[in-house]
Design a protein around this motif. Structure first.
Motif, PDB file in Angstrom:
ATOM      1  N   LEU A 152       0.887  -1.383   0.013  1.00 63.56           N
ATOM      2  CA  LEU A 152      -0.102  -0.036   0.064  1.00 63.56           C
ATOM      3  C   LEU A 152       0.709   1.240   0.067  1.00 63.56           C
ATOM      4  CD1 LEU A 152      -2.306  -2.030   0.410  1.00 63.56           C
ATOM      5  CD2 LEU A 152      -3.265  -0.721   2.182  1.00 63.56           C
ATOM      6  N   PRO A 153       1.803   1.317   0.710  1.00 60.46           N
ATOM      7  CA  PRO A 153       2.526   2.683   0.776  1.00 60.46           C
ATOM      8  C   PRO A 153       3.327   2.896  -0.516  1.00 60.46           C
ATOM      9  CG  PRO A 153       3.196   1.421   2.817  1.00 60.46           C
ATOM     10  CD  PRO A 153       2.193   0.478   1.785  1.00 60.46           C
ATOM     11  N   ILE A 154       3.575   1.902  -1.298  1.00 62.74           N
ATOM     12  CA  ILE A 154       4.292   1.904  -2.698  1.00 62.74           C
ATOM     13  C   ILE A 154       3.332   2.409  -3.613  1.00 62.74           C
ATOM     14  CG2 ILE A 154       5.786   0.972  -4.439  1.00 62.74           C
ATOM     15  CD1 ILE A 154       6.810   1.085  -1.323  1.00 62.74           C
ATOM     16  N   VAL A 155       2.135   2.172  -3.702  1.00 64.01           N
ATOM     17  CA  VAL A 155       1.131   2.354  -4.636  1.00 64.01           C
ATOM     18  C   VAL A 155       0.883   3.770  -4.636  1.00 64.01           C
ATOM     19  CG1 VAL A 155      -1.527   2.316  -5.307  1.00 64.01           C
ATOM     20  CG2 VAL A 155      -0.478   0.294  -4.304  1.00 64.01           C
ATOM     21  N   ALA A 156       1.011   4.602  -3.608  1.00 62.75           N
ATOM     22  CA  ALA A 156       0.904   5.932  -3.798  1.00 62.75           C
ATOM     23  C   ALA A 156       2.085   6.746  -4.515  1.00 62.75           C
ATOM     24  CB  ALA A 156       0.728   6.441  -2.271  1.00 62.75           C
ATOM     25  N   THR A 157       3.221   6.027  -4.350  1.00 58.69           N
ATOM     26  CA  THR A 157       4.280   6.541  -5.085  1.00 58.69           C
ATOM     27  C   THR A 157       4.305   6.347  -6.535  1.00 58.69           C
ATOM     28  OG1 THR A 157       5.732   4.620  -4.961  1.00 58.69           O
ATOM     29  CG2 THR A 157       5.684   6.162  -3.081  1.00 58.69           C
ATOM     30  N   ILE A 158       3.695   5.629  -7.255  1.00 70.17           N
ATOM     31  CA  ILE A 158       3.723   5.254  -8.700  1.00 70.17           C
ATOM     32  C   ILE A 158       3.105   6.390  -9.653  1.00 70.17           C
ATOM     33  CG2 ILE A 158       3.475   3.430 -10.279  1.00 70.17           C
ATOM     34  CD1 ILE A 158       3.151   1.629  -8.160  1.00 70.17           C
ATOM     35  N   PRO A 159       3.752   6.897 -10.583  1.00 67.48           N
ATOM     36  CA  PRO A 159       3.316   7.790 -11.667  1.00 67.48           C
ATOM     37  C   PRO A 159       1.802   7.422 -11.835  1.00 67.48           C
ATOM     38  CG  PRO A 159       5.605   7.559 -12.154  1.00 67.48           C
ATOM     39  CD  PRO A 159       5.248   6.312 -11.027  1.00 67.48           C
ATOM     40  N   HIS A 160       0.928   8.205 -11.827  1.00 66.91           N
ATOM     41  CA  HIS A 160      -0.463   7.913 -12.229  1.00 66.91           C
ATOM     42  C   HIS A 160      -1.144   8.792 -13.293  1.00 66.91           C
ATOM     43  CE1 HIS A 160      -1.972  10.811  -9.455  1.00 66.91           C
ATOM     44  NE2 HIS A 160      -1.062  10.249  -8.493  1.00 66.91           N
TER      45      HIS A 160
ATOM     46  N   GLU B 259      -9.629   2.677 -19.109  1.00 67.48           N
ATOM     47  CA  GLU B 259      -8.295   2.692 -18.641  1.00 67.48           C
ATOM     48  C   GLU B 259      -7.051   1.719 -19.334  1.00 67.48           C
ATOM     49  OE1 GLU B 259      -8.433   1.757 -14.407  1.00 67.48           O
ATOM     50  OE2 GLU B 259      -9.060   3.832 -13.779  1.00 67.48           O
ATOM     51  N   LYS B 260      -7.690   0.950 -19.883  1.00 70.87           N
ATOM     52  CA  LYS B 260      -6.758  -0.048 -20.676  1.00 70.87           C
ATOM     53  C   LYS B 260      -5.821   1.067 -21.746  1.00 70.87           C
ATOM     54  CE  LYS B 260      -9.913  -2.581 -22.523  1.00 70.87           C
ATOM     55  NZ  LYS B 260     -10.708  -3.600 -23.341  1.00 70.87           N
ATOM     56  N   TYR B 261      -6.257   2.049 -22.012  1.00 71.14           N
ATOM     57  CA  TYR B 261      -5.446   2.867 -23.163  1.00 71.14           C
ATOM     58  C   TYR B 261      -4.803   3.743 -22.518  1.00 71.14           C
ATOM     59  CZ  TYR B 261      -9.342   0.905 -26.294  1.00 71.14           C
ATOM     60  OH  TYR B 261     -10.260   0.121 -26.743  1.00 71.14           O
ATOM     61  N   LEU B 262      -4.430   4.037 -21.010  1.00 68.69           N
ATOM     62  CA  LEU B 262      -3.776   4.861 -20.345  1.00 68.69           C
ATOM     63  C   LEU B 262      -2.428   4.253 -20.173  1.00 68.69           C
ATOM     64  CD1 LEU B 262      -6.264   6.032 -17.526  1.00 68.69           C
ATOM     65  CD2 LEU B 262      -5.611   7.118 -19.586  1.00 68.69           C
ATOM     66  N   THR B 263      -1.361   5.342 -20.381  1.00 69.11           N
ATOM     67  CA  THR B 263       0.118   4.800 -20.401  1.00 69.11           C
ATOM     68  C   THR B 263       0.758   5.078 -19.471  1.00 69.11           C
ATOM     69  OG1 THR B 263       0.655   6.851 -21.840  1.00 69.11           O
ATOM     70  CG2 THR B 263       0.085   4.984 -22.981  1.00 69.11           C
ATOM     71  N   ASP B 264       0.262   5.702 -18.334  1.00 69.31           N
ATOM     72  CA  ASP B 264       0.894   5.973 -17.076  1.00 69.31           C
ATOM     73  C   ASP B 264       1.285   4.412 -16.283  1.00 69.31           C
ATOM     74  OD1 ASP B 264      -2.164   5.878 -16.530  1.00 69.31           O
ATOM     75  OD2 ASP B 264      -1.278   5.389 -14.658  1.00 69.31           O
ATOM     76  N   LEU B 265       2.273   4.579 -15.593  1.00 70.30           N
ATOM     77  CA  LEU B 265       2.762   3.388 -15.197  1.00 70.30           C
ATOM     78  C   LEU B 265       1.775   2.646 -13.985  1.00 70.30           C
ATOM     79  CD1 LEU B 265       5.368   1.746 -14.999  1.00 70.30           C
ATOM     80  CD2 LEU B 265       5.968   2.986 -13.269  1.00 70.30           C
ATOM     81  N   LEU B 266       1.185   3.379 -13.394  1.00 70.85           N
ATOM     82  CA  LEU B 266       0.366   2.634 -12.389  1.00 70.85           C
ATOM     83  C   LEU B 266      -0.880   2.000 -13.194  1.00 70.85           C
ATOM     84  CD1 LEU B 266      -0.573   2.247  -9.339  1.00 70.85           C
ATOM     85  CD2 LEU B 266      -1.847   4.355  -9.350  1.00 70.85           C
ATOM     86  N   ASN B 267      -1.251   2.434 -14.338  1.00 66.35           N
ATOM     87  CA  ASN B 267      -2.486   1.615 -14.904  1.00 66.35           C
ATOM     88  C   ASN B 267      -1.760   0.438 -15.724  1.00 66.35           C
ATOM     89  OD1 ASN B 267      -5.075   2.357 -14.941  1.00 66.35           O
ATOM     90  ND2 ASN B 267      -4.279   4.478 -15.001  1.00 66.35           N
ATOM     91  N   ARG B 268      -0.458   0.796 -16.126  1.00 63.12           N
ATOM     92  CA  ARG B 268       0.230  -0.391 -16.919  1.00 63.12           C
ATOM     93  C   ARG B 268       0.447  -1.643 -15.823  1.00 63.12           C
ATOM     94  NH1 ARG B 268       5.382   2.470 -18.805  1.00 63.12           N
ATOM     95  NH2 ARG B 268       6.054   0.230 -18.989  1.00 63.12           N
ATOM     96  N   ILE B 269       0.841  -1.237 -14.583  1.00 61.92           N
ATOM     97  CA  ILE B 269       1.175  -2.275 -13.597  1.00 61.92           C
ATOM     98  C   ILE B 269      -0.104  -3.129 -13.324  1.00 61.92           C
ATOM     99  CG2 ILE B 269       1.759  -2.655 -11.213  1.00 61.92           C
ATOM    100  CD1 ILE B 269       3.733  -0.423 -11.505  1.00 61.92           C
TER     101      ILE B 269
END
Length: 415
Positions: free
Chosen positions: A256-264, A276-286
């Motif tokens: 949980l603490p790491i989720v908030a740090t990932i570019p979204h 959301e499948k078309y979004l290229t931010d790292l959080l959605n890709r993960i």
């Protein structure tokens, strides 16, 4: 019907197969089932259940405490975006009534569960009281599926239900962290978790963007994204998870603490949104990269947690079911009505107050998270098995929702 089946296969089918397999196996040969569940993968391991001065990694621990961290990480991602993004579904006045309804959907089950337990006598109350959180849970995937069947994909009540389920997930994560530690608390270990989150945020997120100020091609951010990708966050996630385990908090919350740090992304389309499948931010890709692995994890979660013998039905079964099937609809309706009418917060256009009753019935499907809470609340044994049976039987809420929808004349809105 194809779209409903497609949703079911995407999000829930493997979980159902795992749970049904466990039920059949446990009722045919309970000894071999429990041997499989508690099979030792590594004795004297660096992670696992602590006992006699060392840790043992079992198959059950691997799934419930290690791999389920990815499931709760995805849930946390949806909650995080709903709270912090400009179009987040839990921001502003539009979220007020669903949040009140969520509160009712937790207080109602707790009141029914503990109230009925006290009527059973002090011996029963002492045995089952720690399971008060089990009926507060809402299985977001199954509730969404049933909500679409009852209301139709385009009904505003479906979006209301999703807001409620996301908020319920957030509250569930807090409850799990505070009230169901996995061992003796040593909260100083959380310094490792939050230090890992701070370091990865600065080095892999904030610093590259800082260096790229006034540079349109963003060379540093691009290099980090293309060359390092998810690696810094995976390493930080390992440290964060270990910190939660060593602290005594449930390690499944360790990411949980790491989720908030990932570019979204800069906006939220909502949970289960195809866009959301078309979004290229790292959080959605993960998140989309984890989709298939998490489905397999949920299969093993069902297999390792739903194996209870039908003879294990007991007081905890009745209490969990009463909390879900009675407390959830009652609490959601009462608190939703208070928010919409006396407090003047209103409800979405096209939705009736009476629809809150049906939403409450849909939200009473506890299943996945209720099973998890049952495993966390009780040691293995008759009380845990009885509570798990209540979580499994909560599928009866789907029938209750369909019937209440007919009786209350819900008008379906096709998507």
């Amino acid at each position: 019907m194809y779209r409903v089946w497609n949703f079911l296969t995407n999000y829930s089918l493997l979980l159902i197969i795992g749970a049904l397999t466990a039920l059949v196996w446990a009722n045919i040969d309970a000894d071999s089932y429990h041997y499989f569940v508690e099979y030792t993968l590594w004795d004297h391991a660096p992670i696992g259940h602590a006992h006699d001065g060392h840790r043992t990694l079992t198959l059950h621990y691997l799934v419930n405490d290690v791999l389920m961290a990815f499931f709760f990480g995805i849930a946390a991602k949806e909650v995080w975006e709903a709270v912090v993004l400009k179009d987040g579904s839990l921001r502003g006045k539009k979220a007020a009534t669903p949040l009140f309804a969520t509160l009712g959907g937790m207080l109602g089950p707790i009141a029914i569960y503990l109230g009925m337990a006290s009527l059973f006598g002090s011996t029963t109350y002492d045995a089952v009281a720690n399971g008060w959180a089990i009926p507060t849970a809402t299985d977001i995937a199954f509730s969404y599926l049933v909500g679409r069947l009852v209301f139709g994909a385009g009904h505003p009540a479906v979006r209301f239900l999703l807001l409620l389920a996301i908020a319920d997930d957030a509250a569930g994560l807090i409850i799990l962290a505070i009230f169901y530690p996995s061992g003796e608390l040593a909260l100083e270990w959380l310094v490792m978790s939050f230090a890992a989150a701070a370091i990865v945020f600065v080095l892999a997120n904030w610093l590259p963007r800082r260096l790229d100020r006034h540079k349109q091609d963003r060379p540093n951010s691009t290099w980090v994204r293309r060359r390092l990708g998810v690696l810094p966050y995976a390493i930080a996630g390992c440290f964060s998870w270990y910190g939660f385990m060593a602290s005594g908090l449930h390690p499944s919350l360790g990411l949980l603490p790491i989720v908030a740090t990932i570019p979204h992304a800069d906006r939220a389309f909502g949970i289960f949104a195809d866009a959301e499948k078309y979004l290229t931010d790292l959080l959605n890709r993960i998140e989309h990269g984890l989709k298939n692995p998490v489905e397999i994890i949920l299969f093993f979660f069902g297999l390792l947690n739903a194996g209870v013998e039908f003879g294990s039905i007991g007081d905890a079964t009745c209490l969990v079911l009463a909390g879900l099937l009675v407390g959830k609809p009652l609490g959601i309706f009462v608190m939703g009505w208070i928010a919409a009418r006396p407090l003047g917060l209103g409800i979405p256009e096209g939705m009736r107050i009476v629809d809150l009753v049906v939403i409450g019935c849909v939200a009473a499907i506890g299943f996945t998270v209720s099973l998890f809470f049952a495993s966390a609340a009780f040691d293995p044994g008759p009380t845990q098995d009885a509570a798990k049976m209540g979580a499994l039987f909560s599928f009866a809420a789907a029938v209750l929702a369909l019937v209440s929808g007919k009786l209350l004349r819900v008008q379906k809105h096709p998507g």
